[in-house]
Write a protein that holds these residues in place. Structure first.
Motif, PDB file in Angstrom:
ATOM      1  N   THR A 233     -13.019   7.122  -2.271  1.00  0.00           N
ATOM      2  CA  THR A 233     -13.909   6.059  -2.723  1.00  0.00           C
ATOM      3  C   THR A 233     -13.598   5.714  -4.176  1.00  0.00           C
ATOM      4  OG1 THR A 233     -15.590   7.631  -3.496  1.00  0.00           O
ATOM      5  CG2 THR A 233     -15.721   6.920  -1.191  1.00  0.00           C
TER       6      THR A 233
ATOM      7  N   ARG B 156       2.891   6.722  -0.900  1.00  0.00           N
ATOM      8  CA  ARG B 156       1.527   7.087  -1.275  1.00  0.00           C
ATOM      9  C   ARG B 156       1.096   8.402  -0.618  1.00  0.00           C
ATOM     10  NH1 ARG B 156      -1.154   1.717  -2.851  1.00  0.00           N
ATOM     11  NH2 ARG B 156      -2.893   2.336  -4.183  1.00  0.00           N
ATOM     12  N   LYS B 157       1.215   8.475   0.708  1.00  0.00           N
ATOM     13  CA  LYS B 157       0.796   9.688   1.406  1.00  0.00           C
ATOM     14  C   LYS B 157       1.703  10.872   1.087  1.00  0.00           C
ATOM     15  CE  LYS B 157      -1.676   7.536   5.256  1.00  0.00           C
ATOM     16  NZ  LYS B 157      -1.752   7.374   6.739  1.00  0.00           N
TER      17      LYS B 157
ATOM     18  N   ASP C 124      -6.206   8.044  -5.941  1.00  0.00           N
ATOM     19  CA  ASP C 124      -5.845   6.829  -5.198  1.00  0.00           C
ATOM     20  C   ASP C 124      -7.092   6.230  -4.539  1.00  0.00           C
ATOM     21  OD1 ASP C 124      -4.800   4.845  -3.620  1.00  0.00           O
ATOM     22  OD2 ASP C 124      -3.121   6.052  -2.884  1.00  0.00           O
ATOM     23  N   PRO C 125      -7.503   5.000  -4.894  1.00  0.00           N
ATOM     24  CA  PRO C 125      -8.695   4.394  -4.289  1.00  0.00           C
ATOM     25  C   PRO C 125      -8.529   4.066  -2.808  1.00  0.00           C
ATOM     26  CG  PRO C 125      -7.542   2.809  -5.679  1.00  0.00           C
ATOM     27  CD  PRO C 125      -6.889   4.135  -5.909  1.00  0.00           C
ATOM     28  N   LEU C 126      -7.293   4.038  -2.297  1.00  0.00           N
ATOM     29  CA  LEU C 126      -7.092   3.820  -0.862  1.00  0.00           C
ATOM     30  C   LEU C 126      -7.304   5.106  -0.072  1.00  0.00           C
ATOM     31  CD1 LEU C 126      -3.983   1.463  -0.705  1.00  0.00           C
ATOM     32  CD2 LEU C 126      -6.415   0.881  -0.645  1.00  0.00           C
ATOM     33  N   GLN C 127      -7.248   6.251  -0.768  1.00  0.00           N
ATOM     34  CA  GLN C 127      -7.455   7.527  -0.112  1.00  0.00           C
ATOM     35  C   GLN C 127      -8.885   8.036  -0.310  1.00  0.00           C
ATOM     36  OE1 GLN C 127      -5.174   9.084   1.717  1.00  0.00           O
ATOM     37  NE2 GLN C 127      -3.388   7.821   1.231  1.00  0.00           N
TER      38      GLN C 127
ATOM     39  N   TYR D  37      -0.104   4.824  -6.245  1.00  0.00           N
ATOM     40  CA  TYR D  37      -1.071   4.230  -7.169  1.00  0.00           C
ATOM     41  C   TYR D  37      -0.689   4.564  -8.608  1.00  0.00           C
ATOM     42  CZ  TYR D  37      -5.687   3.131  -9.149  1.00  0.00           C
ATOM     43  OH  TYR D  37      -6.718   2.614  -9.880  1.00  0.00           O
TER      44      TYR D  37
ATOM     45  N   PRO E 146       0.794  -1.220   0.000  1.00  0.00           N
ATOM     46  CA  PRO E 146       0.000   0.000   0.000  1.00  0.00           C
ATOM     47  C   PRO E 146       0.831   1.277   0.000  1.00  0.00           C
ATOM     48  CG  PRO E 146      -0.871  -1.577   1.577  1.00  0.00           C
ATOM     49  CD  PRO E 146       0.465  -2.085   1.138  1.00  0.00           C
TER      50      PRO E 146
ATOM     51  N   SER F 102     -12.309   8.196  -7.112  1.00  0.00           N
ATOM     52  CA  SER F 102     -11.033   7.896  -7.747  1.00  0.00           C
ATOM     53  C   SER F 102     -11.177   7.849  -9.268  1.00  0.00           C
ATOM     54  CB  SER F 102     -10.494   6.559  -7.230  1.00  0.00           C
ATOM     55  OG  SER F 102      -9.314   6.193  -7.914  1.00  0.00           O
TER      56      SER F 102
END
Length: 234
Positions: free
Chosen positions: A112, A64-65, A107-110, A15, A11, A116
């Motif tokens: 919905t 990512r962040k 990014d779908p982890l950040q 992305y 993760p 995204s």
């Protein structure tokens, strides 16, 4: 056997669509920087390319962040720079700022999955429209046939005195023979002003020759040439 450690590290990677949009933002920033350098000179390359350096920052960030923070920060910087940089054309980098905002939201982890996908669609659309717009502008300014004559005059050409005042009518009516607009600038080499006499793009070669000959016959005109497309006023 499942590698738990690799799963925990995955993760952290940026992305892929975020990277793609960041690259697209850099591309849309490179185009105006390169165009400004070609048109205005490479001696001020730092001025033209500073926003592009800002746009490139997110691509250098691995996590990512941190990528999201870098993309949003770069977008804000590009937006802020566009205000004091109006004279340098830095507002032309605003599409890159918008694409970087989309990259941060892709990014779908950040966000919905729906948001995204929307961010990806918006970013790609802005990149394609911007690229198409620049393609048209580059063709019009650099590759399309010239549609302006540069008219050099002698030191006795005085725009404030007749019959010269009639020649510089902005709509070209004082010249005729196909001219449809006129502008002029002063000269610092002891000669008269330099006129830019435009004509319709569909004017035939024979008609252009007649207009050129007519311009040469005007009082105190010393030379008439087709204006190079990369000249800012052509």
């Amino acid at each position: 056997m499942i590698d738990v450690e690799s799963q925990s590290l995955a993760p952290a990677k940026v992305y892929v669509w975020s990277r793609v949009l960041a690259a697209a933002a850099l591309w849309t920033s490179i185009i105006p920087a390169a165009w400004s350098s070609v048109r205005n000179g490479w001696d001020l390359a730092l001025v033209w390319w500073l926003p592009t350096v800002v746009a490139a920052i997110p691509l250098c960030v691995p996590g990512r962040k941190p990528f999201r923070v870098a993309a949003l920060t770069a977008a804000v910087l590009l937006s802020v720079l566009s205000v004091p940089g109006l004279l340098f054309g830095w507002f032309l980098h605003l599409p890159a700022a918008l694409i970087l905002v989309a990259a941060a939201q892709a990014d779908p982890l950040q966000r919905t999955p729906r948001l995204s996908r929307l961010a990806i669609a918006v970013g790609l659309t802005v990149a394609m429209v911007t690229t198409a717009g620049w393609a048209v502008e580059i063709y019009r300014m650099a590759l399309a046939p010239p549609d302006t004559f540069t008219v050099h005059t002698s030191s006795r050409f005085d725009p404030m005195e007749p019959p010269f005042r009639r020649i510089i009518e902005a709509d070209g009516s004082g010249i005729g023979s196909g001219a449809d607009h006129v502008s002029f600038t002063g000269s610092d080499d002891g000669t008269g002003p330099v006129l830019a006499v435009g004509f319709p793009k569909d004017l035939s070669g024979a008609e252009q020759d007649r207009l050129r000959q007519h311009l040469l016959e005007l009082p105190e005109v010393t030379d008439v040439r087709l204006c190079p497309r990369l000249q800012p006023w052509c």
